[in-house]
Enzyme design. Sequence first.
Site, PDB file in Angstrom:
ATOM      1  N   LYS A 128       0.820  -1.215   0.000  1.00  0.00           N
ATOM      2  CA  LYS A 128       0.000   0.000   0.000  1.00  0.00           C
ATOM      3  C   LYS A 128       0.854   1.265   0.000  1.00  0.00           C
ATOM      4  O   LYS A 128       0.408   2.306  -0.466  1.00  0.00           O
ATOM      5  CB  LYS A 128      -0.978  -0.028   1.165  1.00  0.00           C
ATOM      6  CG  LYS A 128      -1.962  -1.165   0.974  1.00  0.00           C
ATOM      7  CD  LYS A 128      -3.155  -1.121   1.867  1.00  0.00           C
ATOM      8  CE  LYS A 128      -4.147  -2.209   1.471  1.00  0.00           C
ATOM      9  NZ  LYS A 128      -3.612  -3.584   1.640  1.00  0.00           N
TER      10      LYS A 128
HETATM   11  C1  LIG Z   1      -4.147  -4.680   0.997  1.00  0.00           C
HETATM   12  C2  LIG Z   1      -3.308  -5.905   0.864  1.00  0.00           C
HETATM   13  C3  LIG Z   1      -3.634  -6.938  -0.045  1.00  0.00           C
HETATM   14  C4  LIG Z   1      -4.882  -6.908  -0.904  1.00  0.00           C
HETATM   15  O1  LIG Z   1      -4.842  -5.916  -1.889  1.00  0.00           O
HETATM   16  P1  LIG Z   1      -6.196  -5.429  -2.607  1.00  0.00           P
HETATM   17  O2  LIG Z   1      -5.824  -4.239  -3.375  1.00  0.00           O
HETATM   18  O3  LIG Z   1      -7.147  -5.105  -1.475  1.00  0.00           O
HETATM   19  O4  LIG Z   1      -6.689  -6.550  -3.446  1.00  0.00           O
HETATM   20  C5  LIG Z   1      -2.777  -8.029  -0.141  1.00  0.00           C
HETATM   21  N1  LIG Z   1      -1.687  -8.133   0.645  1.00  0.00           N
HETATM   22  C6  LIG Z   1      -1.354  -7.170   1.532  1.00  0.00           C
HETATM   23  C7  LIG Z   1      -0.135  -7.368   2.373  1.00  0.00           C
HETATM   24  C8  LIG Z   1      -2.139  -6.024   1.679  1.00  0.00           C
HETATM   25  O5  LIG Z   1      -1.788  -5.084   2.568  1.00  0.00           O
END
Ligand SMILES: *Cc1c(COP(=O)(O)O)cnc(C)c1O
Length: 470
Positions: free
Chosen positions: A113
């Site tokens: 993120k």
């Molecule tokens: C948010 C997240 C995901 C999922 O991503 P999306 O965009 O919600 O599909 C997968 N792995 C980690 C470590 C995350 O923080």
Amino acid sequence: MKYISTRGATAHKTFSEVLLMGLAPDGGLMLPESYPQISGETLAQWRGLSYPELAFEIMSLFISDIPADDLRDIINRTYTAEVFGSADVTPVRTLSDGLKIQALSNGPTLAFKDMAMQFLGNMFEYVLDKEGKQLNILGATSGDTGSAAEYALRGKKGIHVFMLSPEGKMSAFQRAQMYSLQDDNIHNIAVKGMFDDCQDIVKAVQSDMSFKEQYHIGTVNSINWGRIVAQVVYYFAGYFRATENNEQKISFCVPSGNFGNVCAGHIARMMGLPIHRLIVATNENDVLDEFFKTGIYRPRTAEHTMVTSSPSMDISKASNFERFIFDVTERDADQIQVLWAEVAAGNGFDLSLSLEKIQAQYGFVSGKSLHTDRLQMIAEVYGTDHELIDPHTADGVKVAREVRQQDEVIVCLETALAAKFEDTIKEAVGDVNIPRPAALENLETLPQRVEVVPHNADIVKMIIRETLDK
Ligand SMILES: *Cc1c(COP(=O)(O)O)cnc(C)c1O
């Protein structure tokens, strides 16, 4: 480039307008009116670019209302070796079984993120300053999103962050990561309750329109278009690192929850990046795996959402999914309205007649990984490659191995580092030393700053008022 809503009843918007929006006023999600098309010639020119150069080329196709020099400056300040650990930003490595791993997890909070949120933080500051506006982010987090937002917005002018988290429910690492921030504009509020209680408070505050307006309350959830556009870049970067020439096709395997990450992959593919397949990996919360296998979308209720050992993928409905379905329906806003009225009524919908197209034309395939699979993958990769992968990445590796075709090159997106999930790692491989970036060595011993409150929206409003009226 102008933006439209998937529900078709919102006036065209500029990027800067969309950046500060949550849902569109008609309830839909914003998307560019068309996807820029990348020719083979352009692709060839982009192959040698650095990450920030590539990011500028791609994002400037979507962002036409910000002067190029300003955009370049924002991108150059965002994607640095200092913030992301290496000049490559998202380095690609190969495991001994031939699977490639693209690291999206070397930012300040060790999860993917950061890739988008760091950009968003700088972009917010720029647009707010230009328009003489303020923004106060109110959010609820069970871990990754909240910390990524705080690290992206700390110290930014014109912005305060009020982040609710369930008291005592996050890991010691996650708590320390958020609560140790000492910046004046970051406010951690621990709610006596569960994550859902935090979300209820956010909704209650947001539905008080006069409060929301007076205090410029906004969000940074995963439907923000600014996040998606930043994520498109690393699919191109991964493609160039994993191939020798632009004749080659590769597939991406994406550990998925809210469909934000893989939605960016879909857009990269629509732009003409030679992606063979987009492989969606889910955990026990398999609403997306079910859809890509059957064409039936059946969101779960909160009670039917499981708490798993890959917690950032624990979702009941995939909030970015509407963007993809908009394309599947040939951008038919009327049909989207009908389908999402069904979702709102708790029914879901059936697109099984389009399933072949979803698989053949859009390249989607899916798989699912359970707790035992996750542990096994972590242990196997540790055994063969002497490295620790995190539980979410392990879900991706499991599914990639399962669906891999002969000669298919698959890049698995590494969405977090093992250091964030020590308990699961130890369950998989025993009491090993789990490497951590040097800067985080003593994280848990730093002083923490957090206000504990009862499950009560009025008290949260009071905290916001007292902070901002000062
Ligand atoms: C948010 C997240 C995901 C999922 O991503 P999306 O965009 O919600 O599909 C997968 N792995 C980690 C470590 C995350 O923080």
